[in-house]
Design a protein around this motif. Structure first.
Motif, short mmCIF file in Angstrom:
data_model
loop_
_atom_site.label_atom_id
_atom_site.label_comp_id
_atom_site.label_asym_id
_atom_site.label_seq_id
_atom_site.Cartn_x
_atom_site.Cartn_y
_atom_site.Cartn_z
N ASP A 25 -1.90 62.49 14.38
CA ASP A 25 -1.72 62.78 15.82
C ASP A 25 -1.32 61.46 16.45
N THR A 63 7.55 57.26 26.25
CA THR A 63 8.91 56.76 26.38
C THR A 63 8.85 55.23 26.56
N ARG A 88 -2.97 63.07 31.78
CA ARG A 88 -2.51 62.09 32.75
C ARG A 88 -3.51 61.95 33.91
O1 PRX Z 1 0.22 61.77 28.45
C1 PRX Z 1 0.66 61.24 27.22
C2 PRX Z 1 1.37 62.33 26.44
O2 PRX Z 1 2.74 62.20 26.76
C3 PRX Z 1 2.95 61.09 27.64
C4 PRX Z 1 4.24 60.42 27.30
O3 PRX Z 1 5.28 61.32 27.52
P1 PRX Z 1 6.74 60.94 27.10
O4 PRX Z 1 7.09 59.61 27.65
O5 PRX Z 1 7.61 62.07 27.48
O6 PRX Z 1 6.70 60.80 25.53
C5 PRX Z 1 6.33 61.90 24.75
C6 PRX Z 1 6.53 61.60 23.29
C7 PRX Z 1 6.03 60.29 22.83
C8 PRX Z 1 1.74 60.22 27.44
O7 PRX Z 1 1.50 59.38 28.55
N1 PRX Z 1 1.19 62.18 24.99
C9 PRX Z 1 2.11 61.80 24.09
N2 PRX Z 1 1.59 61.88 22.84
C10 PRX Z 1 0.31 62.28 22.96
C11 PRX Z 1 0.06 62.48 24.33
N3 PRX Z 1 -1.15 62.87 24.78
C12 PRX Z 1 -2.11 63.09 23.87
N4 PRX Z 1 -1.93 62.92 22.54
C13 PRX Z 1 -0.75 62.53 22.03
N5 PRX Z 1 -0.58 62.41 20.73
#
Ligand code: PRX
Length: 673
Positions: A426, A431, A530
Motif C-alpha cells: 500500500d 503528485t 485529507r
Molecule cells: O490523500 C492522499 C491520497 O491521495 C493524495 C494524493 O493525490 P494525488 O496527488 O492525486 O496522487 C495520487 C497518487 C499518488 C494524498 O494526499 N493517497 C494517495 N495514496 C494513498 C493515499 N491515501 C491513503 N493511502 C494511500 N496509499
C-alpha cells in the motif's frame, strides 16, 4: 502459505476491525530472493545522502556525473545532484538498447477493442527519436512546454519521452478533463504544441478527443489567444476530425517524415521534466513542477524495490492513466528506466466483460500489478467467481495507491487476486512527492491490512500535532515529511509564493502533506484522509472550491458549497449544496423542476472541469451554514450528506439554518449516475 501470519486468524469478509489487527510477515522464500534486504533501512539511516547518491549512480545513467548530492540552501526549492547532466528519454530507452536489450519487450499494448501491439526497446528508441525530430521540426526546443492530451495508448508514452529527449517539459492533461480545463492548463503552461488523438476507445465505443482541443484553442471573448502553434494528432479511431490547416499535423505524417536518429539533449539534473496540474484548496489547479535527476532516481528506486522488479522475468502492469502522476512515475519513467516489460491497457476493467483485467493478467502472465482501492472494491462487488475463472498464478506483488485501502478490500485483494501469498504494498505518495514515500518493502516489511506502514528507506516522515511535535505511538495528527527527498516538487509553475504557502508555511521548514494520519502502537502509519478542502474520489484528487466555482459560474446558482461524502465504492463522492437564484428556486420546488436543474448543473460541472468532477448529488437548499466570519461549515454539510445527526452547530451565525436545510431535504433530491 508462503507468507507468515503472526496474529489472530479471521475469516475473510469479517469487519475491518478484525482485519486491522492482523500482521503478515514476509515469507522466507520471498525474502531470500527480494531486491531489498533488511539492512536497507539502517543503511539509509546511517547516511541518507550517501544512500541517495548510491541509488542515483546505480539506477540512472549520467552523461556528466554529479559531485553534489543535495543543496538545500535555497529551501524549500531543492537541488539534487545539481551539477550532473543526463537525459530522461536516454535513461528510459537508449541505454537498454546499448546494453543489448533492444529485443526486450518494453510495452505489451492492449487496446480496448482487442487490438494489440508489441513494442520492444529498439522499437521505442526509433519511435521516440522520430517523435523528437518531429517536435523539433515544429519548432519545439529545449525549455518549451508541450501539452499532451491523449488516451492510454503507446503514443502517450512516446510523446512524453520525445519531449524529455529534446528538453521540453510535458504537461499531460487527463483525457477526461473538459475543453475549459484543458484551456486553462495550456494557458498557464504557455504550451507551444498540443499532442492529441482523434479519439480513443472507452466502454466499447470510440469517443472523440480532438474536438475538446479545438474548443480549448478557439478564440474566446475576453481571453488571451493561446500560445499554441501546432496540434499533433494521433490517428487512433479513424473518426472524422475537423482540421485547422497550418496548425494541425497528423502524428503519423510528422513521424514518417522524421529521421530515425536523434541525439538526446543533455540537460542539467534540475532541468524541468514535467508540469502536472493537480487540484488544490483554491479554485485554480496547481502546476506541480518536477525536474529530471532526482525524480528519475526516486521513481526508479521505488519501482525496483517496492515491486521487487526483476526486469528479465517480470511483467509489470500499472492500471493508471498517464494523465495522473501514477502514470508518469509508474508507467512511463520508473518501469522504463528500470528496463521493465509492462502492459498498457487502453480501456476500462469491465469492457467488454468484468473479467477483462484478469484476462489480461493471464494472457501476459503479469507478475507485478498496481491499481487503486476503488477498482478493487468494484471487482469485489462483481464477485470473486469472475477473477477465479482466470489463471492469476503469475502474480507475485500487488500494489495499491491513491487512497487508503480499507482492510476488507486489502484482504480480498490478497486472498482472491494474490492467492493468499502475494505481498500487498500500500503505497502513499502524492503528485507533489513525485514518487512513493510510505510503503512496505516486499520481503522485508511485515504488513497490516489498511496501513501504508513505514517511510521508505531514505525518506523521513512523521505524524505531528498542531505544534509540529511528533505524536507518540497510538496518537493521531498531520502527516509531514521532515527532510527533502530527491523526487520532491520543485515548485508550483510560475507561483513560488503559493508553493511556499501551501506546503511550507503550516509548519516551519517541514513539508505539510495535507493528510491526516495516525501511528499505531508499533509506529506504523495509517492514512486518514485529507485535512483540507481536497476530496479524493476513486483515488482522484478534486477540489471542493474548484467545483463550487464551476457551480456558481452557472446563472442558476447564487451560492454553492461542496463536500466529499463517504462512499463505499469510490472512497468519497462529490455532494453539492446550492442556493438557486430568485425565480429558479421556485422551479426547484417540483420534482420535475429540481431534476432538470440538477441535470443542468451536473452537466455544467462536467463542461467546466470534466465528467470526473460531476457531483453525485446536488441538493437545493434555502441557506448555507456559515460562521459569523462567513466561512461555510462544511463539517455540518458533510453530516447531512452522510445522513448523520448534525454535529455541534453553535458557532453558526444563524443556528436555525441547519433546521431549514434538514427540512428542505425531507424530500431529498438526488441525481445518481
Ligand atoms: O490523500 C492522499 C491520497 O491521495 C493524495 C494524493 O493525490 P494525488 O496527488 O492525486 O496522487 C495520487 C497518487 C499518488 C494524498 O494526499 N493517497 C494517495 N495514496 C494513498 C493515499 N491515501 C491513503 N493511502 C494511500 N496509499
Amino acid at each position: 502459505m508462503p507468507e507468515n501470519e503472526t496474529t489472530t486468524t479471521a475469516e475473510p469478509g469479517l469487519e475491518n476491525l478484525l482485519h486491522e489487527s492482523r500482521t503478515f510477515a514476509p515469507s522466507a522464500e520471498f525474502a531470500a530472493q527480494a531486491n531489498a534486504q533488511p539492512g536497507i533501512y539502517d543503511e539509509a539511516k546511517a547516511d541518507r545522502l550517501a544512500f541517495w547518491a548510491k541509488q542515483a549512480t546505480e539506477l540512472v545513467s549520467w552523461h556528466k556525473p554529479f559531485t553534489e548530492v543535495l543543496d538545500w540552501s535555497n529551501a524549500p526549492v531543492a537541488r539534487w545532484f545539481g551539477d550532473g547532466q543526463l537525459n530522461a528519454a536516454y535513461n528510459a530507452v537508449d541505454r537498454h538498447v546499448e546494453a543489448g536489450h533492444g529485443d526486450r519487450v518494453a510495452i505489451h499494448f492492449e487496446g480496448e477493442p482487442g487490438d494489440t501491439r508489441t513494442v520492444t526497446y529498439a522499437d521505442l528508441q526509433r519511435e521516440v527519436s522520430r517523435a523528437a525530430n518531429a517536435l523539433n521540426a515544429l519548432g519545439v526546443v529545449k525549455g518549451d512546454r508541450v501539452v499532451i492530451y491523449l488516451p492510454m495508448i503507446v503514443e502517450a508514452v512516446v510523446a512524453m519521452l520525445a519531449c524529455a529527449r529534446i528538453g521540453a517539459a510535458h504537461s499531460v492533461v487527463f483525457g477526461g478533463f473538459s475543453a475549459d480545463a484543458l484551456r486553462s492548463r495550456i494557458a498557464d503552461a504557455e504550451a507551444k504544441v498540443v499532442i492529441t488523438a482523434d479519439g480513443g476507445y472507452r466502454r466499447g465505443s470510440a469517443s472523440a478527443l480532438k474536438p475538446a482541443v479545438d474548443e480549448a484553442l478557439a478564440p474566446k471573448d475576453g481571453a488571451e489567444p493561446t500560445t499554441v502553434e501546432h496540434v499533433l494528432v494521433v490517428k487512433r479511431t479513424g473518426q472524422d476530425t475537423a482540421w485547422t490547416e497550418h496548425r494541425d499535423v497528423w502524428w503519423h505524417d510528422a513521424l514518417e517524415a522524421a529521421d530515425v536518429q536523434h541525439t538526446p539533449v543533455w540537460v542539467d539534473a534540475e532541468h524541468p521534466l514535467f508540469i502536472l496540474y493537480t487540484s488544490g484548496t483554491t479554485g485554480k489547479p496547481k502546476g506541480i513542477l518536477h525536474t529530471t535527476g532526482g525524480y528519475l532516481t526516486q521513481a526508479a528506486y521505488t519501482h525496483k524495490n517496492v515491486f521487487d522488479l526483476k526486469p528479465e522475468s517480470d511483467v509489470y502492469w500499472c492500471t493508471a492513466d498517464i494523465g495522473w502522476v501514477t502514470g508518469h512515475s509508474y508507467v512511463t519513467y520508473g518501469p522504463l528506466v528500470n528496463g521493465a516489460t509492462q502492459v498498457i491497457y487502453e480501456g476500462t476493467p469491465d469492457s467488454p466483460h468484468q473479467g477483462r483485467w484478469w484476462e489480461i493478467v493471464e494472457k501476459y502472465k503479469v507478475s507485478l500489478f498496481y491499481t487503486a482501492p476503488t477498482a478493487i472494491r468494484a471487482c469485489m462487488k462483481w464477485g470473486e467467481e469472475i477473477p477465479n475463472k482466470f489463471d492469476l498464478s503469475s502474480l507475485r506483488v500487488l500494489g495499491s495507491v491513491g487512497e487508503s485501502i480499507n482492510p476488507e478490500a486489502w484482504m480480498w485483494y490478497r486472498r482472491v487476486i494474490g492467492a493468499d501469498k502475494a505481498p500487498i504494498v500500500d503505497t502513499w505518495w502524492q503528485t507533489e512527492t513525485g514518487a512513493m514515500m510510505i510503503s512496505p518493502l516486499p520481503g522485508v516489511t511485515a504488513t497490516k491490512p489498511g496501513s501504508a506502514q513505514v517511510p521508505l528507506p531514505g525518506i523521513v516522515a512523521d505524524v505531528v500535532d498542531d505544534e509540529a511535535k511528533p505524536v507518540p505511538n497510538g496518537g493521531g495528527g498531520y502527516l509531514v515529511l521532515s527532510e527533502p527527498w530527491p523526487s520532491m516538487l520543485r515548485g508550483i509553475w510560475g507561483d513560488l509564493e503559493r508553493f511556499k504557502d501551501t506546503y511550507w508555511s503550516r509548519f516551519q521548514g517541514i513539508y505539510f502533506a495535507g493528510d491526516g494520519a495516525k501511528k499505531d502502537e508499533d509506529g506504523n502509519i495509517w492514512l486518514l484522509g485529507r485535512v483540507d478542502d481536497v476530496m479524493n474520489v476513486s483515488g482522484h484528487r478534486l477540489s471542493t472550491t474548484e467545483i463550487e466555482s464551476a457551480l456558481v459560474s452557472n446563472p442558476l446558482v447564487a451560492e454553492a458549497a461542496v463536500v466529499g461524502a463517504a462512499d463505499e465504492m469510490t472512497g468519497q463522492a462529490v455532494v453539492a449544496f446550492v442556493i438557486l437564484r430568485g425565480e429558479h428556486a421556485e422551479k426547484a420546488s417540483t420534482d420535475e423542476g429540481s431534476k432538470e436543474i440538477e441535470t443542468t448543473l451536473r452537466n455544467h460541472v462536467a463542461k467546466e472541469i470534466g465528467p470526473i468532477a460531476k457531483p453525485r448529488k446536488i441538493l437545493v437548499v434555502p441557506e448555507l451554514p456559515k460562521t459569523r466570519s462567513g466561512k461555510i461549515m462544511r463539517r455540518l454539510l458533510r453530516d447531512v450528506a452522510e445522513n448523520r445527526t448534525v454535529g455541534d452547530a453553535t458557532t453558526l451565525a444563524d443556528s436555525s439554518v441547519m433546521n431549514l436545510i434538514s427540512a428542505g431535504l425531507a424530500k431529498p433530491a438526488g441525481a445518481e449516475d
